[in-house]
Design a protein around this motif. Structure first.
Motif, PDB file in Angstrom:
ATOM      1  N   SER A  40      36.886  64.655  30.174  1.00 54.05           N
ATOM      2  CA  SER A  40      38.083  65.466  29.889  1.00 54.05           C
ATOM      3  C   SER A  40      38.921  64.826  28.790  1.00 54.05           C
ATOM      4  O   SER A  40      39.495  65.530  27.947  1.00 54.05           O
ATOM      5  CB  SER A  40      38.910  65.645  31.167  1.00 54.05           C
ATOM      6  OG  SER A  40      39.265  64.381  31.711  1.00 54.05           O
ATOM      7  N   GLU A  44      39.701  66.441  25.083  1.00 53.50           N
ATOM      8  CA  GLU A  44      41.090  66.573  24.614  1.00 53.50           C
ATOM      9  C   GLU A  44      41.272  65.962  23.227  1.00 53.50           C
ATOM     10  O   GLU A  44      41.868  66.571  22.333  1.00 53.50           O
ATOM     11  CB  GLU A  44      42.020  65.882  25.622  1.00 53.50           C
ATOM     12  CG  GLU A  44      43.480  65.842  25.189  1.00 53.50           C
ATOM     13  CD  GLU A  44      44.303  64.903  26.061  1.00 53.50           C
ATOM     14  OE1 GLU A  44      45.350  64.425  25.568  1.00 53.50           O
ATOM     15  OE2 GLU A  44      43.904  64.631  27.212  1.00 53.50           O
ATOM     16  N   GLU A  48      42.130  67.829  19.604  1.00 59.15           N
ATOM     17  CA  GLU A  48      43.327  67.457  18.855  1.00 59.15           C
ATOM     18  C   GLU A  48      42.960  66.994  17.444  1.00 59.15           C
ATOM     19  O   GLU A  48      43.649  67.322  16.475  1.00 59.15           O
ATOM     20  CB  GLU A  48      44.083  66.346  19.589  1.00 59.15           C
ATOM     21  CG  GLU A  48      45.444  66.037  18.990  1.00 59.15           C
ATOM     22  CD  GLU A  48      46.251  65.066  19.827  1.00 59.15           C
ATOM     23  OE1 GLU A  48      47.253  64.560  19.300  1.00 59.15           O
ATOM     24  OE2 GLU A  48      45.880  64.813  20.997  1.00 59.15           O
TER      25      GLU A  48
END
Length: 305
Positions: A40, A44, A48
């Motif tokens: 996870s 992420e 980004e």
């Protein structure tokens, strides 16, 4: 019984000092970071990064070597992947006593020390890569097994060439104009001379214009005091002051990477374990060749955990 108590007491009081080191451009490999996308945290960070860069780190890393080796892409890819590995280690309550990064790797060291956050660091690396990618007309050559006194003398008497990366006692990189670099390469008796696939003369005075443009960006970027001491490339001295760390970073693009002195400092200050965070084992191997008493380990993927 007494012997067992002695062992417990010894282990309790035994001090282990660990340094995290981060490799720079040249350590990249096709396929790096793929397994990190299954976490996870990795998902992420990759998302980004794509928002900031405008392109996918994962797609570049799963593509071909030619594109991945371009400065414009190599530096952000390495930064993102190494930052994910740092966060995964820290989430498992693992922290070092000292940090150091080779060239680009210094930005990951600053992130690991909480001098700036992931986004701030990536924006800096993106601009750095763009400026360095525009640099043309320079050349860099790695020299292996040579006489250091002779090399220093030849460089001192040859304009427009410098010792860019002082990696170890028997491995350096020279940087400058093609003519000057070729002249030094021909004069020095080295076992091997390898031309690096870069666009410019990195870590030399020929990067002055790019460095000046980058310094404007640095001036407007907030730094915090390092939570872990960092050995900067430019001076190989541990620092925590945000003011000094920023000043050292300003000088890094035109200054020499003093990695040999960085290793010496670690050994003299009783670092017992080196963990290289990132793809490959470039920095680990430098330590192994010079200092067999230090334990080294590389963490470049989930399987290494």
């Amino acid at each position: 019984m007494k012997f067992n108590l002695f062992i417990k007491h010894f282990l309790k009081n035994m001090v282990t000092k660990t340094a995290w080191v981060f490799p720079g451009q040249g350590s990249q490999v096709v396929g790096m970071g793929k397994d990190l996308a299954t976490t996870s945290l990795g998902e992420e960070y990759f998302k980004e990064a794509q928002d900031i860069l405008g392109w996918s780190v994962l797609e570049l890393c799963e593509g071909d070597t030619v594109n991945l080796s371009k400065t414009l892409y190599t530096q952000p890819c390495l930064y993102v992947i190494q930052c994910i590995l740092v966060r995964l280690l820290k989430e498992n309550q693992v922290n070092p006593n000292l940090l150091a990064g080779h060239s680009l790797g210094e930005y990951v060291a600053l992130y690991a020390a909480e001098v700036f956050d992931f986004t701030t660091g990536l924006k800096l690396v993106k601009s750095r890569a763009e400026l360095m990618n525009k640099a043309v007309g320079g050349k860099m050559v790695a020299l292996i097994k040579f006489d250091r006194l002779s090399l220093n003398e030849i460089i001192a008497n040859t304009p427009d060439v410098v010792l860019a990366n002082d990696n170890s006692e028997q491995q350096v990189v020279i940087s400058g104009t093609p003519q000057a670099v070729d002249e030094v390469s021909h004069k020095i008796k080295a076992k091997r001379a390898i031309e690096l696939k870069v666009s410019g003369a990195f870590h030399s005075h020929l990067m002055k214009e790019a460095s000046e443009q980058f310094q404007i960006l640095l001036e407007n970027t907030d730094f915090k005091e390092a939570q872990i001491p960092i050995l900067s490339n430019i001076e190989a001295v541990p620092r925590t002051s945000e003011i000094i760390l920023k000043e050292n970073l300003k000088k890094q693009m035109t200054g020499s990477v003093r990695w040999r002195e960085t290793m010496v400092f670690m050994v003299e200050h009783e670092i017992t374990n080196i963990i290289e965070i990132g793809p490959g084992k470039i920095l680990s191997n430098l330590f192994k060749k010079e200092y067999t008493q230090i334990d080294t380990r590389s963490i470049g993927s989930l399987s290494d955990f």
